[in-house]
Design an enzyme around this catalytic site. Structure first.
Site, mmCIF file in Angstrom:
data_model
loop_
_atom_site.group_PDB
_atom_site.id
_atom_site.type_symbol
_atom_site.label_atom_id
_atom_site.label_comp_id
_atom_site.label_asym_id
_atom_site.label_seq_id
_atom_site.Cartn_x
_atom_site.Cartn_y
_atom_site.Cartn_z
ATOM 1 N N GLU A 252 0.849 -1.186 0.000
ATOM 2 C CA GLU A 252 0.000 0.000 0.000
ATOM 3 C C GLU A 252 0.891 1.245 0.000
ATOM 4 O O GLU A 252 1.903 1.293 0.695
ATOM 5 C CB GLU A 252 -0.872 -0.007 1.256
ATOM 6 C CG GLU A 252 -1.817 1.178 1.374
ATOM 7 C CD GLU A 252 -2.638 1.116 2.662
ATOM 8 O OE1 GLU A 252 -3.815 1.507 2.621
ATOM 9 O OE2 GLU A 252 -2.097 0.677 3.703
ATOM 10 N N LYS B 148 -10.303 -0.357 -1.910
ATOM 11 C CA LYS B 148 -10.363 -0.683 -0.483
ATOM 12 C C LYS B 148 -11.739 -0.430 0.114
ATOM 13 O O LYS B 148 -12.297 0.654 -0.016
ATOM 14 C CB LYS B 148 -9.302 0.137 0.254
ATOM 15 C CG LYS B 148 -9.108 -0.228 1.719
ATOM 16 C CD LYS B 148 -7.989 0.629 2.295
ATOM 17 C CE LYS B 148 -7.730 0.327 3.753
ATOM 18 N NZ LYS B 148 -6.670 1.214 4.299
ATOM 19 N N CYS C 134 -4.605 -3.674 3.518
ATOM 20 C CA CYS C 134 -4.308 -3.167 4.855
ATOM 21 C C CYS C 134 -5.434 -3.408 5.873
ATOM 22 O O CYS C 134 -5.610 -4.518 6.353
ATOM 23 C CB CYS C 134 -3.939 -1.694 4.761
ATOM 24 S SG CYS C 134 -2.997 -1.083 6.201
#
Length: 321
Positions: free
Chosen positions: A78, A153, A196
Site C-alpha cells: 500500500e 479498499k 491493509c
C-alpha cells in the site's frame, strides 16, 4: 525549510538504494534456492516518501531483482506510489489509472514478463473535479502489461489511539470501494485481493475463499503501534481460518516527519506457518515458493470449508433480543 526537506529526501532515497544494494548482493544465492517446480512470489517491503520518482526507482530495482531471482509475481505494498505528508499533498500527487505511474509499471511488467500486485494506489475518484476524493486501489497487472483487475479498499482506517500516538482518518479524503472483486487467476494461483485495514475483517477473506481464493494478499502500511500488537497474529489467523497462503507486502520505517510504518512484510502458508518475514528496519523482499500441494493437503486433512455451516446459520441470532 525547503533545503532541509530536500536534503532529507535525498538521504532517504540513498538509504533506500543502499539497503537494496546490500540485500541484492545475496540474490544469486536466493535464486539458487528458489529453483524448483513451484511458482515463486516476491513479497516486497519499501519505504515510500512523497518523492514519486525516487519511489518508482526503488520499486523498479526490487521488481527487477525479484524477476532475476525467479519470481513470476511481485507484490508491492500500500502506498508504493507515495506516502504524502499532508492531506493536501496526498491529493495533489494522486493520478488516474491512465496516468504516468501505472503506465510505467505496466511497461515494466511487460518488459520483464512478470505479474505485479500494486496496492494501494492513490487513484483519483470518478468525481475528482467536483469533490477531490480518491480511491485506495489494488491493481493487478499481468506479464503483458495489461490491467487485469482493480479492487478499491472497502474498509477505511478511521482510528484514534491517543495513548499510542495513532490518529488517522482515511475517510476524510478516500471513497470506500463499492464491492469485492473475484479472485484472479495468476501464475502462482487464484489471488484474492484486500488492502491493509481489510485484514481485520474476516468476512472479506471468507467471501474470497468461497469464490475459490488460494492466496490472500493484504498490501499494507501498518502503523508501528498497531503492527507490533496485531500484524502477524492477524495474518496468521486469516491463513489458518481460510487455509490459504497469505502474502502481505509492507511499508517500513520513516516516510516523513509525521509518519512511520511497522514493516515485517510477511508470507504465511495455509497451516499458519510464517514462510518469510522482511523484518522491521529496511526495504527488502522475501522470495517464497507457492506449493499448491501443501494447500490441498491442508484442506483435505482438515476440511474446514466443508464443515462451515451456511452463511445464514451464523446470522441466526440476528433480530433476537
Amino acid at each position: 525549510m525547503l533545503v532541509l526537506r530536500c536534503s532529507w529526501r535525498r538521504t532517504q532515497v540513498k538509504h533506500l538504494l543502499d539497503c537494496h544494494s546490500t540485500w541484492a548482493s545475496s540474490c544469486a544465492g536466493v535464486k539458487q534456492r528458489m529453483s524448483s517446480s513451484h511458482p515463486v512470489a516476491a513479497v516486497c517491503q519499501v519505504t515510500a516518501t512523497p518523492d514519486k520518482e525516487a519511489n518508482f526507482a526503488a520499486c523498479k530495482r526490487l521488481v527487477q531483482a525479484a524477476k532475476e531471482s525467479g519470481a513470476s509475481m511481485v507484490f508491492l505494498p500500500e502506498g508504493f506510489d507515495y506516502i504524502g505528508s499532508s492531506r493536501e499533498e496526498t491529493l495533489d500527487l494522486s493520478e488516474d489509472l491512465t496516468g504516468q505511474t501505472i503506465s510505467r509499471y505496466a511497461q515494466l511488467a511487460k518488459k520483464l514478463g512478470v505479474w505485479l500486485s500494486l496496492g494501494g494506489f492513490h487513484e483519483r475518484g470518478h468525481d475528482w473535479v467536483m469533490d477531490r476524493r480518491i480511491y485506495n486501489s489494488h491493481i493487478i497487472i499481468n506479464e503483458k502489461g495489461d490491467i487485469v483487475t482493480v479492487y478499491r479498499k472497502s474498509h477505511l482506517f478511521d482510528v484514534e489511539l491517543p495513548a499510542r500516538g495513532v490518529s488517522l482518518k482515511e475517510s476524510g479524503f478516500t471513497i470506500p470501494g463499492p464491492s469485492l472483486i473475484p479472485p484472479v487467476h495468476t501464475p502462482i494461483g487464484k489471488v484474492g485481493l484486500g488492502i491493509c485495514y481489510d485484514l481485520r475483517f474476516p468476512e472479506l477473506s471468507l467471501a474470497l475463499v468461497r469464490q475459490g481464493a488460494e492466496i490472500l494478499t493484504y498490501p499494507s502500511a501498518f502503523t508501528v503501534a498497531t503492527g507490533a500488537a496485531h500484524w502477524e497474529v492477524l495474518l496468521r489467523a486469516r491463513a489458518i481460518e481460510t487455509q490459504c497462503f497469505v502474502l502481505a507486502a509492507a511499508q517500513v520505517g520513516s516516510h516523513h516527519e509525521k509518519r512511520s510504518s511497522y514493516g515485517h512484510a510477511l508470507a504465511v502458508d495455509p497451516w499458519g506457518v510464517v514462510m518469510g518475514d522482511c523484518g522491521g528496519e529496511n526495504p527488502s523482499m522475501s522470495l517464497v515458493e507457492v506449493d499448491m500441494e501443501k494447500l490441498r493437503d491442508t484442506r483435505r486433512n482438515m476440511p474446514v470449508q466443508q464443515h462451515r455451516r451456511d452463511t445464514s446459520f451464523y446470522y441466526s441470532l440476528g433480530g433476537k433480543d
